[in-house]
Structure formats: structure tokens, C-alpha cells
Design an enzyme around this catalytic site. Structure first.
Site, PDB file in Angstrom:
ATOM      1  N   CYS A   2      44.200  68.706 -11.898  1.00  0.00           N
ATOM      2  CA  CYS A   2      43.948  69.351 -13.172  1.00  0.00           C
ATOM      3  C   CYS A   2      42.444  69.281 -13.417  1.00  0.00           C
ATOM      4  O   CYS A   2      41.754  68.452 -12.835  1.00  0.00           O
ATOM      5  CB  CYS A   2      44.675  68.629 -14.295  1.00  0.00           C
ATOM      6  SG  CYS A   2      46.435  68.538 -14.002  1.00  0.00           S
ATOM      7  N   ARG A  27      39.880  75.364  -9.099  1.00  0.00           N
ATOM      8  CA  ARG A  27      40.795  74.319  -8.671  1.00  0.00           C
ATOM      9  C   ARG A  27      42.239  74.830  -8.659  1.00  0.00           C
ATOM     10  O   ARG A  27      43.123  74.161  -8.156  1.00  0.00           O
ATOM     11  CB  ARG A  27      40.723  73.158  -9.659  1.00  0.00           C
ATOM     12  CG  ARG A  27      39.439  72.379  -9.546  1.00  0.00           C
ATOM     13  CD  ARG A  27      39.253  71.511 -10.759  1.00  0.00           C
ATOM     14  NE  ARG A  27      38.341  70.417 -10.462  1.00  0.00           N
ATOM     15  CZ  ARG A  27      38.724  69.194 -10.164  1.00  0.00           C
ATOM     16  NH1 ARG A  27      39.978  68.882 -10.120  1.00  0.00           N
ATOM     17  NH2 ARG A  27      37.834  68.267  -9.890  1.00  0.00           N
ATOM     18  N   TRP A  77      47.718  71.819 -13.397  1.00  0.00           N
ATOM     19  CA  TRP A  77      48.405  72.151 -12.137  1.00  0.00           C
ATOM     20  C   TRP A  77      49.644  71.278 -12.166  1.00  0.00           C
ATOM     21  O   TRP A  77      49.569  70.076 -11.973  1.00  0.00           O
ATOM     22  CB  TRP A  77      47.483  71.803 -10.969  1.00  0.00           C
ATOM     23  CG  TRP A  77      47.934  72.285  -9.637  1.00  0.00           C
ATOM     24  CD1 TRP A  77      47.665  73.500  -9.057  1.00  0.00           C
ATOM     25  CD2 TRP A  77      48.702  71.545  -8.670  1.00  0.00           C
ATOM     26  NE1 TRP A  77      48.232  73.551  -7.815  1.00  0.00           N
ATOM     27  CE2 TRP A  77      48.871  72.377  -7.550  1.00  0.00           C
ATOM     28  CE3 TRP A  77      49.266  70.274  -8.654  1.00  0.00           C
ATOM     29  CZ2 TRP A  77      49.581  71.982  -6.423  1.00  0.00           C
ATOM     30  CZ3 TRP A  77      49.967  69.883  -7.531  1.00  0.00           C
ATOM     31  CH2 TRP A  77      50.113  70.725  -6.434  1.00  0.00           C
ATOM     32  N   ASN A 103      44.517  63.853 -16.194  1.00  0.00           N
ATOM     33  CA  ASN A 103      44.576  64.278 -14.796  1.00  0.00           C
ATOM     34  C   ASN A 103      45.096  63.080 -14.018  1.00  0.00           C
ATOM     35  O   ASN A 103      44.582  61.976 -14.168  1.00  0.00           O
ATOM     36  CB  ASN A 103      43.145  64.650 -14.357  1.00  0.00           C
ATOM     37  CG  ASN A 103      43.072  65.112 -12.919  1.00  0.00           C
ATOM     38  OD1 ASN A 103      44.103  65.325 -12.278  1.00  0.00           O
ATOM     39  ND2 ASN A 103      41.867  65.273 -12.416  1.00  0.00           N
ATOM     40  N   GLY A 104      46.122  63.261 -13.206  1.00  0.00           N
ATOM     41  CA  GLY A 104      46.707  62.140 -12.455  1.00  0.00           C
ATOM     42  C   GLY A 104      48.200  62.111 -12.685  1.00  0.00           C
ATOM     43  O   GLY A 104      48.785  63.109 -13.138  1.00  0.00           O
ATOM     44  N   GLU A 494      41.828  73.391  12.692  1.00  0.00           N
ATOM     45  CA  GLU A 494      41.096  73.861  11.516  1.00  0.00           C
ATOM     46  C   GLU A 494      41.313  75.364  11.302  1.00  0.00           C
ATOM     47  O   GLU A 494      41.489  75.822  10.172  1.00  0.00           O
ATOM     48  CB  GLU A 494      39.595  73.526  11.694  1.00  0.00           C
ATOM     49  CG  GLU A 494      38.658  74.052  10.636  1.00  0.00           C
ATOM     50  CD  GLU A 494      38.945  73.546   9.212  1.00  0.00           C
ATOM     51  OE1 GLU A 494      39.787  72.655   9.028  1.00  0.00           O
ATOM     52  OE2 GLU A 494      38.338  74.092   8.283  1.00  0.00           O
ATOM     53  N   LYS A 498      42.920  77.122   7.973  1.00  0.00           N
ATOM     54  CA  LYS A 498      42.235  78.163   7.191  1.00  0.00           C
ATOM     55  C   LYS A 498      43.147  79.374   7.013  1.00  0.00           C
ATOM     56  O   LYS A 498      43.259  79.931   5.928  1.00  0.00           O
ATOM     57  CB  LYS A 498      40.933  78.631   7.881  1.00  0.00           C
ATOM     58  CG  LYS A 498      39.774  77.682   7.864  1.00  0.00           C
ATOM     59  CD  LYS A 498      39.145  77.451   6.517  1.00  0.00           C
ATOM     60  CE  LYS A 498      39.752  76.263   5.834  1.00  0.00           C
ATOM     61  NZ  LYS A 498      39.155  74.973   6.055  1.00  0.00           N
ATOM     62  N   GLU A 501      46.038  78.608   4.595  1.00  0.00           N
ATOM     63  CA  GLU A 501      45.618  78.411   3.203  1.00  0.00           C
ATOM     64  C   GLU A 501      45.371  79.708   2.456  1.00  0.00           C
ATOM     65  O   GLU A 501      45.782  79.848   1.318  1.00  0.00           O
ATOM     66  CB  GLU A 501      44.300  77.607   3.154  1.00  0.00           C
ATOM     67  CG  GLU A 501      44.463  76.147   3.344  1.00  0.00           C
ATOM     68  CD  GLU A 501      43.169  75.410   3.073  1.00  0.00           C
ATOM     69  OE1 GLU A 501      42.168  75.667   3.778  1.00  0.00           O
ATOM     70  OE2 GLU A 501      43.136  74.590   2.148  1.00  0.00           O
ATOM     71  N   HIS A 517      55.472  71.992  26.243  1.00  0.00           N
ATOM     72  CA  HIS A 517      56.437  70.907  26.012  1.00  0.00           C
ATOM     73  C   HIS A 517      57.369  71.217  24.847  1.00  0.00           C
ATOM     74  O   HIS A 517      57.934  70.317  24.248  1.00  0.00           O
ATOM     75  CB  HIS A 517      55.701  69.581  25.783  1.00  0.00           C
ATOM     76  CG  HIS A 517      54.934  69.152  26.989  1.00  0.00           C
ATOM     77  ND1 HIS A 517      55.534  68.647  28.120  1.00  0.00           N
ATOM     78  CD2 HIS A 517      53.608  69.219  27.257  1.00  0.00           C
ATOM     79  CE1 HIS A 517      54.608  68.402  29.035  1.00  0.00           C
ATOM     80  NE2 HIS A 517      53.430  68.742  28.528  1.00  0.00           N
ATOM     81  N   LYS A 616      41.710  72.487  -5.209  1.00  0.00           N
ATOM     82  CA  LYS A 616      40.537  72.119  -4.403  1.00  0.00           C
ATOM     83  C   LYS A 616      40.507  70.621  -4.134  1.00  0.00           C
ATOM     84  O   LYS A 616      40.190  70.181  -3.047  1.00  0.00           O
ATOM     85  CB  LYS A 616      39.268  72.564  -5.135  1.00  0.00           C
ATOM     86  CG  LYS A 616      37.965  72.207  -4.430  1.00  0.00           C
ATOM     87  CD  LYS A 616      37.761  73.045  -3.194  1.00  0.00           C
ATOM     88  CE  LYS A 616      36.487  72.677  -2.446  1.00  0.00           C
ATOM     89  NZ  LYS A 616      36.508  73.150  -1.054  1.00  0.00           N
TER      90      LYS A 616
HETATM   91  O1  M6R Z   1      37.922  66.663  -0.617  1.00  0.00           O
HETATM   92  P1  M6R Z   1      38.575  66.320   0.676  1.00  0.00           P
HETATM   93  O2  M6R Z   1      37.727  66.597   1.852  1.00  0.00           O
HETATM   94  O3  M6R Z   1      39.083  64.929   0.713  1.00  0.00           O
HETATM   95  O4  M6R Z   1      39.841  67.272   0.766  1.00  0.00           O
HETATM   96  C1  M6R Z   1      40.769  67.114   1.797  1.00  0.00           C
HETATM   97  C2  M6R Z   1      41.700  68.295   1.882  1.00  0.00           C
HETATM   98  O5  M6R Z   1      42.436  68.412   0.691  1.00  0.00           O
HETATM   99  C3  M6R Z   1      40.939  69.583   2.128  1.00  0.00           C
HETATM  100  O6  M6R Z   1      40.185  69.528   3.291  1.00  0.00           O
HETATM  101  C4  M6R Z   1      41.893  70.782   2.200  1.00  0.00           C
HETATM  102  O7  M6R Z   1      42.691  70.694   3.329  1.00  0.00           O
HETATM  103  C5  M6R Z   1      41.019  72.040   2.176  1.00  0.00           C
HETATM  104  N1  M6R Z   1      41.532  72.959   1.220  1.00  0.00           N
HETATM  105  C6  M6R Z   1      40.836  72.656   3.515  1.00  0.00           C
HETATM  106  O8  M6R Z   1      40.311  73.925   3.501  1.00  0.00           O
END
Ligand code: M6R
Length: 621
Positions: A2, A27, A77, A103-104, A494, A498, A501, A517, A616
């Protein structure tokens, strides 16, 4: 997850709060709300509407024209309670005289709720957060009875309410009885206070208040702060007042703007060469200390290290994987790699000769924070890598290395990944030199080569049109496998992340040799396999793996080195990238794959900066 913003200023706060909410939008949120104190009365405005509630709030004439000088705002959120207007923050006590944003997660809210209901409180929402407002209500009553007009009654009431809470929180509270005060408290969820010329501000995210404040204080866990228009008082959990030093944030307001780019993500992709260069500026592989922006231990202790653990989540986990390969190769110390959310639960063996490196761009990811807390208890040396000065990950550690990528707003990490690779690879070279596993001249050559990667990223970025043309051929494709070996493996993970996401397509990253495998059974002529086949010692093996998938009917795309004159004879669809030394190849090989994810997301009409279901910064477990 949040977003929180609050202000107590000499002028009306409505615009500041609404603007702040817009800056927190990235966020991701499903509801938003504001509470203002007007003539000692709290006014609440709340809406639940996926990614549109801020727009709706901005249209409320009464809110816009309010002269209130104190208020809080929140983007939600949802974790507990569906997104609806009632569950949106701020939450109030029974008499609407206390407003809180949170937040939390309050893990024991059900018990607190029963206790409050027995006492006759009227709980309106299904959230875990609302109980906080009612606890403060009870405690404030007690404080007022015993201390009458003491101006610290509100801060004491908030403090007492924390006693009952189990879980994580960044909380901000206002009360109509204390109309010039905001009280904030923190445990594992970020709260930053900003001091400005026209007043003072609080937020979960410094980017939301960059324009308003010039000095910042990141609260540490178990700290409480009382903010008024011209003052900030900081307390420990026993309410002893403590001295503090503010931090200056080098990020400017402009850094957190789109500046004409179609999205934050695209802007941040183009900032990658600079992020890379800045992160390595002033570091010297011959002086290990210079890799640390903060250091609280004798670096000679790194000579005693017998084992390294690297922990992170998502993209930060992928940069940890690159670092593992590099440290093992150059420093010859065993390195274990852990997803932060798994680390402490698997009971890893740590002691004083272990180095734990926690990696998190935000420095606020709760799993990574908890992993480092666990490591701390076992006397391991701890180094954190973060992009955010003052973030929780950088507290209470032996040393900190910052990536200097500037604020990253797009949910999909791009420039901070490149910054992490820069600092971790540079650190690995420096550590090798320091421990004598690399000669000075070798280390210098590697470092020079590393620095040259910034130009290669730039060259790759200039090929966007070529990469997009290839990406467009994949419009409509639904199943993706990204495969690579050795340094191509983290790149594959990675790239798949991407794509998932921002395009919401099914994608998996796999070690190319592992495909046969099991996963190869999934492949057919509807599958796309993207092979990371830049020149390295396993190049021939990767090509064999690509032949295997092609013979199962998969549509094959390849990332290949410019100097590879052969590959075009075997495959039609090739993302060419500048030749890069093998251990540094992840820095350059990821660029076309970022563009691939971006282009497919755009073709699908997705909001790349605010992908669905994602936040985020993940501040809940
Ligand atoms: O802030 P952080 O690097 O700890 O975040 C970790 C992940 O939440 C973050 O890398 C997430 O996977 C991203 N959205 C990747 O693009």
C-alpha cells in the site's frame, strides 16, 4: 504494497495529498482514500476502483477546495477484505475522531477484533487495519483521563496500541483532538518523514514527497515519530526521545517523472547505461572498501569468510545468481543462492565465518529483510545491496553497497537489475583481488572490461527497432520458454519474469540442459523457445539444445553475439547483441529480451508500468 502519504503544512494539503497519491500509483492499487482535519473534524473520502480511485478522488470539489492543513492519504492493495469503499483506508474509530492508514498485515487482528467488539466498538470494515483506529480510541481516552491536556497524549495512545499488534506495519494516525499532529510508527513496513519549508510530510515512499521536502528521515523498526508543521520528534519504543540525523536524497523530482517517455519502464530501460556507469563510478577494485558506501566492520574480516549466501527475490534473485557464478569463479569460495522467502525456513547453517549478501532494489522487501534478520542472529557478516539510501535493508548491517540507478517507478525492474549486476560483478573482482585469487593485472583487466559494458548496453538499446520487428513476429504466441546455460541461465529466468510480469503470457526460464528432463514434453508447434546463445564455453551445447526443441516443432528465437557468423545459417530469428566477455554477458543479453517483453505487452494493450496483481515493493510475506 500500500502507499501512504501525509502532510501537516502551513497551506492547504489537498493538492499535496492527491499529487502524492498519483506518485504512489505505480505501486498498483485497488482503492484510495484521504482524511483531512477541518476545524477539528475529520473528513473521510474513499473509493474502491481498480486504478481509477485517485481520478475519482481528484474530482470531488469539496476535497479539492478544502483549506485543511493536515491530512493523510492511502492507496490500498487488498490483502484482508475485498476492495470496496468501506475497506479502503483511511479507517476511523467509532466516533470518526481518529483516522489511520496502514501498510503491512496485522496478523492477530481477529483476536483484537473480538476484544474490541466485546467492549462495544463498532467495526465497519473487513480489514486487518481498522482495529488500530479503535485501539487508539480506547488508549486515548485513558491518556486524556490521566494526563488531561498533555500534548503527548496522542503519541502515547498510539504507542500503547502498538503493544497489542502482531505483524508488520507502517502506520500514520491523526486525531481531531490533536489537529496539528501526525503520529507514525513502523515495524517492517517503510515510513519516511520529509522536512520541507512549508511543512512536514510522511510517506511510505520517498518518491511521493521528493518535491516537497529536502531533508528525510527513514524510521527504523520500533520507532515512533510525532510530526507537526514545524517540528519532528522521534521516540524509541519506550517513548524516550531520540536524536536523529536527516539524510539528503540525491534523487530529484524530475528523476521520478516520465519526461516525455511513453512509460516509466521504457524511460528506465534507456537509463540503463547511466545507471550502470554511475553505480561503478568511484569504485576501485584495488581498494575493496570503496565498493562499500557504508561500512561498519573491518574489511580484513572478509579474509576469514568460508562461505557466502546470496539472498533476494524476483529480479534481485536473478542478479544474485549472476553474482554466485562470478564469486565462485574469481574468489573460489562456495556460494549458496537462496530465494529470500525460503532462506530462514530451511534452517541454513551460518556462523561468524559466513557472509550473507541481501539484495533488494527497494530495500523494503519483507522476505529479504527477514532473511537478513535471521542471518544477523547467527553472527554472520551481512552486506546489503539496495537502490534506496536509508531503506530498511541498509540498517544494522556490516556494510552497504548502493546501486545508483535513480528512482525506479516501473514495476518491472530494469535499470536497477543492471545496477545490481554492475556492483556485484565489480565487488566479485575486487574480492578476488583482495583475497589473492586474482592477480592485480587480471583484476584490472576484468574491471576495465566491466566498465566497457555501459557502451554495449547503449549499442543494444539503439537496436530497438530490429528487436521490435522480431518481437512482432511473436504477437499471438502464448507459451514461452527462455533457455540458457551458465551465464545464460539467469538471463533466461529474468527474461521469463519480465515477459510474465507485463505481458501476462506464460513464460518459463529454464537451464537449457534441463529441458530434456521433463519440460520438453510440453513443447509443440505452439511453443516459442528463446535461447540465450551468445558466445561462451557452452555455446555448442546450447545450440544442440535449441536443435532438440526445434525438432519438437517449437518456434525458435535466439540471442546471439554480433561476431557469430554461423548462427544465421541455422536459425532465422536472431536478436544480435554486442560481443561481451562471458561473465558479463547477462548485462547485455537481457536488453533485447526486455524489449521483447515490452513490445508484446504493448501489443496486448497492457499498462506496462502498472501490471495487474503486482506491486512494486512487496512488504507482506
Ligand atoms: O525491491 P526488491 O528488489 O527486493 O524486489 C524484489 C522483487 O519483488 C522484484 O524484483 C520483482 O520481481 C520485480 N517486479 C521484477 O521485475
Amino acid at each position: 504494497m500500500c502507499g501512504i502519504i501525509g502532510a501537516v503544512t502551513v497551506e492547504s494539503v489537498s493538492e499535496t495529498l492527491l499529487e502524492g497519491l498519483k506518485r504512489l500509483e505505480y505501486r498498483g492499487y485497488d482503492s484510495a482514500g484521504v482524511v483531512l482535519i477541518e476545524s477539528e473534524v475529520l473528513k473521510f473520502y474513499k473509493y474502491a476502483h481498480l486504478n481509477k480511485s485517485i481520478e475519482k478522488l481528484s474530482k470531488i470539489a469539496e476535497l479539492n477546495s478544502s483549506l485543511a492543513t493536515v491530512g493523510l492519504a492511502h492507496t490500498r492493495w487488498a490483502t484482508h477484505g475485498v476492495p470496496n469503499d468501506v475497506n479502503a483506508h483511511p479507517h476511523a474509530d467509532c466516533t470518526d475522531s481518529i483516522g489511520i492508514v496502514h501498510n503491512g498485515i496485522i496478523e492477530n487482528y481477529r483476536q483484537i477484533l473480538l476484544h474490541l467488539e466485546k467492549k462495544g466498538h463498532n467495526i465497519k470494515s473487513n480489514t486487518d487495519s481498522e482495529v488500530v483506529a479503535h485501539l487508539i480510541e480506547d488508549n486515548l481516552l485513558v491518556e486524556k483521563q490521566s494526563n488531561q491536556d498533555d500534548p503527548l497524549n496522542f503519541v502515547r495512545a498510539v504507542r500503547k496500541s502498538l503493544n497489542l499488534l502482531k505483524g508488520t506495519y507502517g502506520i500514520a494516525a491523526v486525531s481531531s483532538d490533536f489537529p496539528g499532529q501526525i503520529v507514525v510508527a513502523k515495524n517492517m513496513s517503510p515510513i519516511v518523514v520529509g522536512l520541507g519549508n512549508s511543512g512536514n510530510y510522511i510517506s511510505s515512499d520517498v518518491a511521493a514527497i521528493l518535491e516537497k521536502a529536502d531533508k528525510f528521515l527513514y524510521l527504523k523498526d520500533n520507532q515512533i515519530a510525532l510530526i507537526t508543521q514545524d517540528n519532528l520528534r522521534l521516540y524509541d519504543i519506550d517513548l524516550n526521545e531520540i536524536d536523529f540525523k536527516t539524510t539528503e536524497v540525491t534523487w530529484s523530482y524530475a528523476d521520478a517523472q516520465k519526461l516525455g517517455h511513453e512509460s516509466f519502464m521504457l524511460k528506465e530501460m534507456y537509463e540503463q547505461p547511466v545507471a550502470f556507469k554511475n553505480t561503478l563510478a568511484d569504485r576501485d577494485i584495488n581498494k575493496l572498501e570503496l565498493f562499500f558506501d557504508e561500512i561498519h566492520f573491518d574489511p580484513n574480516r572478509l579474509m576469514d569468510i568460508q562461505k557466502v549466501f546470496l539472498v533476494g527475490c524476483g529480479t534481485s534473485f536473478h542478479s544474485a545468481m549472476v553474482a554466485k557464478y562470478a564469486i565462485e569463479h574469481w574468489v573460489r569460495i562456495p556460494v549458496e543462492l537462496d530465494i529470500a522467502s525460503e532462506f530462514r525456513y530451511r534452517d541454513p547453517i551460518l556462523d561468524g565465518s559466513t557472509l550473507v549478501i541481501g539484495i533488494s532494489q527497494s530495500g523494503e522487501t519483507i522476505d529479504t529483510l527477514a532473511a537478513l534478520n535471521f542471518a544477523r542472529k547467527s553472527r554472520a557478516k551481512i552486506i546489503s545491496v539496495s537502490n534506496v539510501v536509508g531503506s530498511a535493508l541498509t540498517n544494522n548491517v556490516d556494510a552497504v553497497m548502493f546501486t545508483r540507478a535513480g528512482p525506479e517507478i516501473g514495476v518491472a525492474a530494469t535499470k536497477t537489475y543492471i545496477g545490481q549486476l554492475a556492483v556485484l560483478l565489480g565487488f566479485a573482482i575486487s574480492l578476488g583481488k583482495f583475497r589473492g585469487t586474482l592477480f592485480k593485472s587480471e583484476a584490472e583487466n576484468y574491471f576495465r572490461e566491466l566498465l566497457s559494458c555501459s557502451d554495449k548496453i547503449d549499442m543494444a538499446l539503439k537496436r530497438r527497432e530490429d528487436y521490435n520487428q522480431l518481437a512482432q513476429k511473436l504477437s499471438g504466441a502464448k507459451d514461452f520458454f527462455f533457455i540458457g546455460r551458465n551465464m545464460g541461465y539467469p538471463t533466461s529466468l529474468e527474461a521469463a519474469l519480465k515477459l510474465k510480469e507485463i505481458s501476462y503470457l506464460h513464460a518459463e526460464g529454464y537451464a537449457a540442459g534441463e529441458l530434456k528432463h521433463g519440460p520438453i514434453a510440453v513443447l509443440d508447434d505452439q511453443s516459442t523457445v528463446v535461447g540465450v546463445a551468445t558466445k561462451n564455453k557452452l555455446y555448442d551445447k546450447v545450440l544442440s539444445n535449441l536443435e532438440e526443441v526445434r525438432s519438437r516443432g517449437a518456434n525458435v528465437f535466439v540471442v546471439a553475439s554480433d561476431s557469430d557468423e554461423e548462427i544465421g545459417k541455422h536459425f532465422e530469428n536472431i536478436f544480435y547483441v554486442p560481443d561481451t566477455f562471458e561473465l558479463f554477458s547477462p548485462i547485455v543479453d537481457i536488453i533485447p529480451l526486455q524489449f521483447l517483453a515490452y513490445e508484446l505487452a504493448k501489443l496486448a494493450g497492457n499498462d506496462v508500468d502498472r501490471p495487474r496483481n503486482l506491486a512494486k515493493t512487496v512488504t507482506v510475506e
